[in-house]
Design a protein around this motif. Structure first.
Motif, PDB file in Angstrom:
ATOM      1  N   LYS A  54       0.825  -1.209   0.000  1.00  7.54           N
ATOM      2  CA  LYS A  54       0.000   0.000   0.000  1.00  7.54           C
ATOM      3  C   LYS A  54       0.864   1.267   0.000  1.00  7.54           C
ATOM      4  O   LYS A  54       0.429   2.321  -0.489  1.00  7.54           O
ATOM      5  CB  LYS A  54      -0.949  -0.004   1.192  1.00  7.54           C
ATOM      6  CG  LYS A  54      -2.089  -1.018   1.056  1.00  7.54           C
ATOM      7  CD  LYS A  54      -2.977  -1.030   2.278  1.00  7.54           C
ATOM      8  CE  LYS A  54      -4.034  -2.118   2.176  1.00  7.54           C
ATOM      9  NZ  LYS A  54      -5.000  -1.901   1.106  1.00  7.54           N
ATOM     10  N   ALA A  55       2.069   1.190   0.558  1.00  3.40           N
ATOM     11  CA  ALA A  55       2.960   2.354   0.518  1.00  3.40           C
ATOM     12  C   ALA A  55       3.320   2.705  -0.928  1.00  3.40           C
ATOM     13  O   ALA A  55       3.343   3.886  -1.306  1.00  3.40           O
ATOM     14  CB  ALA A  55       4.222   2.062   1.326  1.00  3.40           C
ATOM     15  N   VAL A  56       3.571   1.686  -1.731  1.00  4.23           N
ATOM     16  CA  VAL A  56       3.870   1.913  -3.147  1.00  4.23           C
ATOM     17  C   VAL A  56       2.656   2.497  -3.855  1.00  4.23           C
ATOM     18  O   VAL A  56       2.764   3.441  -4.647  1.00  4.23           O
ATOM     19  CB  VAL A  56       4.305   0.587  -3.819  1.00  4.23           C
ATOM     20  CG1 VAL A  56       4.536   0.799  -5.319  1.00  4.23           C
ATOM     21  CG2 VAL A  56       5.573   0.044  -3.172  1.00  4.23           C
ATOM     22  N   GLY A  57       1.479   1.955  -3.544  1.00  5.65           N
ATOM     23  CA  GLY A  57       0.260   2.466  -4.160  1.00  5.65           C
ATOM     24  C   GLY A  57      -0.025   3.915  -3.796  1.00  5.65           C
ATOM     25  O   GLY A  57      -0.490   4.697  -4.632  1.00  5.65           O
ATOM     26  N   THR A  58       0.275   4.290  -2.555  1.00  4.11           N
ATOM     27  CA  THR A  58       0.044   5.673  -2.115  1.00  4.11           C
ATOM     28  C   THR A  58       0.914   6.654  -2.891  1.00  4.11           C
ATOM     29  O   THR A  58       0.466   7.746  -3.260  1.00  4.11           O
ATOM     30  CB  THR A  58       0.320   5.809  -0.607  1.00  4.11           C
ATOM     31  OG1 THR A  58      -0.578   4.970   0.111  1.00  4.11           O
ATOM     32  CG2 THR A  58       0.135   7.247  -0.150  1.00  4.11           C
ATOM     33  N   LEU A  59       2.155   6.272  -3.141  1.00  3.71           N
ATOM     34  CA  LEU A  59       3.050   7.145  -3.905  1.00  3.71           C
ATOM     35  C   LEU A  59       2.484   7.419  -5.297  1.00  3.71           C
ATOM     36  O   LEU A  59       2.505   8.551  -5.785  1.00  3.71           O
ATOM     37  CB  LEU A  59       4.439   6.507  -4.013  1.00  3.71           C
ATOM     38  CG  LEU A  59       5.268   6.466  -2.725  1.00  3.71           C
ATOM     39  CD1 LEU A  59       6.564   5.696  -2.949  1.00  3.71           C
ATOM     40  CD2 LEU A  59       5.566   7.880  -2.236  1.00  3.71           C
ATOM     41  N   ALA A  60       1.950   6.358  -5.926  1.00  3.87           N
ATOM     42  CA  ALA A  60       1.377   6.525  -7.267  1.00  3.87           C
ATOM     43  C   ALA A  60       0.173   7.454  -7.226  1.00  3.87           C
ATOM     44  O   ALA A  60       0.017   8.339  -8.081  1.00  3.87           O
ATOM     45  CB  ALA A  60       0.987   5.156  -7.829  1.00  3.87           C
ATOM     46  N   HIS A  61      -0.699   7.288  -6.236  1.00  2.00           N
ATOM     47  CA  HIS A  61      -1.894   8.141  -6.137  1.00  2.00           C
ATOM     48  C   HIS A  61      -1.528   9.572  -5.762  1.00  2.00           C
ATOM     49  O   HIS A  61      -2.207  10.519  -6.183  1.00  2.00           O
ATOM     50  CB  HIS A  61      -2.869   7.554  -5.111  1.00  2.00           C
ATOM     51  CG  HIS A  61      -3.710   6.438  -5.656  1.00  2.00           C
ATOM     52  ND1 HIS A  61      -4.808   6.658  -6.439  1.00  2.00           N
ATOM     53  CD2 HIS A  61      -3.594   5.085  -5.543  1.00  2.00           C
ATOM     54  CE1 HIS A  61      -5.351   5.497  -6.784  1.00  2.00           C
ATOM     55  NE2 HIS A  61      -4.632   4.539  -6.250  1.00  2.00           N
ATOM     56  N   ARG A  62      -0.475   9.739  -4.984  1.00  2.00           N
ATOM     57  CA  ARG A  62      -0.057  11.101  -4.622  1.00  2.00           C
ATOM     58  C   ARG A  62       0.423  11.854  -5.857  1.00  2.00           C
ATOM     59  O   ARG A  62       0.113  13.045  -6.025  1.00  2.00           O
ATOM     60  CB  ARG A  62       1.058  11.035  -3.576  1.00  2.00           C
ATOM     61  CG  ARG A  62       1.510  12.416  -3.124  1.00  2.00           C
ATOM     62  CD  ARG A  62       2.554  12.336  -2.033  1.00  2.00           C
ATOM     63  NE  ARG A  62       2.936  13.658  -1.578  1.00  2.00           N
ATOM     64  CZ  ARG A  62       3.820  13.894  -0.626  1.00  2.00           C
ATOM     65  NH1 ARG A  62       4.427  12.869  -0.014  1.00  2.00           N
ATOM     66  NH2 ARG A  62       4.115  15.123  -0.267  1.00  2.00           N
ATOM     67  N   VAL A  63       1.159  11.169  -6.705  1.00  2.00           N
ATOM     68  CA  VAL A  63       1.637  11.795  -7.938  1.00  2.00           C
ATOM     69  C   VAL A  63       0.457  12.216  -8.807  1.00  2.00           C
ATOM     70  O   VAL A  63       0.474  13.280  -9.432  1.00  2.00           O
ATOM     71  CB  VAL A  63       2.563  10.821  -8.707  1.00  2.00           C
ATOM     72  CG1 VAL A  63       2.862  11.353 -10.109  1.00  2.00           C
ATOM     73  CG2 VAL A  63       3.859  10.621  -7.940  1.00  2.00           C
ATOM     74  N   ARG A  64      -0.596  11.405  -8.832  1.00  3.39           N
ATOM     75  CA  ARG A  64      -1.774  11.689  -9.651  1.00  3.39           C
ATOM     76  C   ARG A  64      -2.717  12.691  -8.979  1.00  3.39           C
ATOM     77  O   ARG A  64      -3.677  13.152  -9.590  1.00  3.39           O
ATOM     78  CB  ARG A  64      -2.535  10.389  -9.928  1.00  3.39           C
ATOM     79  CG  ARG A  64      -1.772   9.399 -10.785  1.00  3.39           C
ATOM     80  CD  ARG A  64      -2.491   8.049 -10.824  1.00  3.39           C
ATOM     81  NE  ARG A  64      -3.840   8.173 -11.369  1.00  3.39           N
ATOM     82  CZ  ARG A  64      -4.765   7.234 -11.260  1.00  3.39           C
ATOM     83  NH1 ARG A  64      -4.495   6.105 -10.616  1.00  3.39           N
ATOM     84  NH2 ARG A  64      -5.957   7.413 -11.791  1.00  3.39           N
ATOM     85  N   GLY A  65      -2.447  13.025  -7.708  1.00  2.00           N
ATOM     86  CA  GLY A  65      -3.302  13.972  -6.998  1.00  2.00           C
ATOM     87  C   GLY A  65      -4.665  13.418  -6.640  1.00  2.00           C
ATOM     88  O   GLY A  65      -5.651  14.158  -6.575  1.00  2.00           O
TER      89      GLY A  65
END
Length: 257
Positions: A54-65
């Motif tokens: 989930k940490a990896v997934g959060t980084l991706a969603h943060r980049v996408r806003g």
């Protein structure tokens, strides 16, 4: 056995990539039913597994806003203290190992059934909420409800490792029906990172994480999630969700009976 663990991680990762849910609700029962891992170790290992992915997934969603950080904050205000309190309760009652194992087993089954309900009826519940705007909470009431739901999920996830995904996302849909699917997913994943990390740390303190098992599961799940995500567009979503719901119902029945 190591190869079997890797393949199991791959299979669960593939299904999560295809459907977006099912990680904890499949992995924990799989470890207890197929491999005979004790419920406490299965929960602890799956929590460590979840916090990493989930940490990896959060980084991706943060980049996408696509993360609503104000909602994440309210969820964490409830979830993190609840996770700590639940860990202390498990430590205090740890001497009743057999009874605690049974409680955790039934908690896993109940959490799986909640996930099935969330999968099947999330769309209908969201449509009802949107059709009745007068029923929607606002302001302090909405913030308080979010904190309370965070606390419930914090306890549920710490006990069973299940609930942060489909159940959490469904509750977010009901409270915040106007968020986009991407924002629901991003917010749900983001609050689950500190929750699963704290719960995993608690289980590490309790001695209920199998690190070798964790490594082999991650070895299979990373390519599985990648392939599943790439193939998701080619698979009918309704079919995959129905398949996952049927699988989880069978798992819950096996856990209980």
């Amino acid at each position: 056995m190591t190869v079997t663990y890797v393949l199991s991680g791959f299979a669960v990762g593939l299904l999560v990539g295809l459907t977006g849910v099912g990680g904890g609700s499949l992995m924990t029962p799989l470890l207890t039913l197929m491999f005979g891992v004790s419920p406490t170790v299965a929960v602890g290992t799956d929590l460590a597994f979840a916090s990493t992915t989930k940490a990896v997934g959060t980084l991706a969603h943060r980049v996408r806003g696509t993360v609503r950080w104000d909602v994440v904050r309210h969820l964490c205000l409830g979830a993190l203290p609840a996770a700590l309190a639940t860990t202390l309760a498990l430590k205090y009652f740890g001497q009743l190992d057999k009874e605690i194992g049974k409680i955790i087993r039934y908690s896993i089954a109940g959490s799986v059934l909640l996930t099935v309900f969330a999968l099947l009826f999330r769309g209908r519940m969201q449509a009802w909420v949107l059709a009745h705007p007068e029923k929607q909470l606002q302001g302090r009431g909405l913030a308080a409800a979010t904190i309370i739901i965070g606390a419930v999920l914090g306890a549920l996830v710490t006990i069973s490792s299940i609930g942060a995904g489909a159940v959490g996302a469904t509750l977010l849909v009901l409270l915040y029906p106007r968020l986009s699917p991407a924002e629901i997913a991003g917010t749900d994943i983001a609050y689950a990172v500190p929750l699963t990390a704290i719960a995993a740390a608690g289980h590490w303190w309790l001695g209920s994480i199998n690190w070798m098992l964790l490594a082999t599961l991650l070895l299979g799940s990373v390519p599985g999630i990648t392939i599943g995500s790439l193939a998701a567009r080619a698979m009918p979503e309704k079919f995959m969700r129905a398949l996952l719901a049927a699988t989880l119902t069978a798992v819950a029945a096996k856990l209980v009976f």
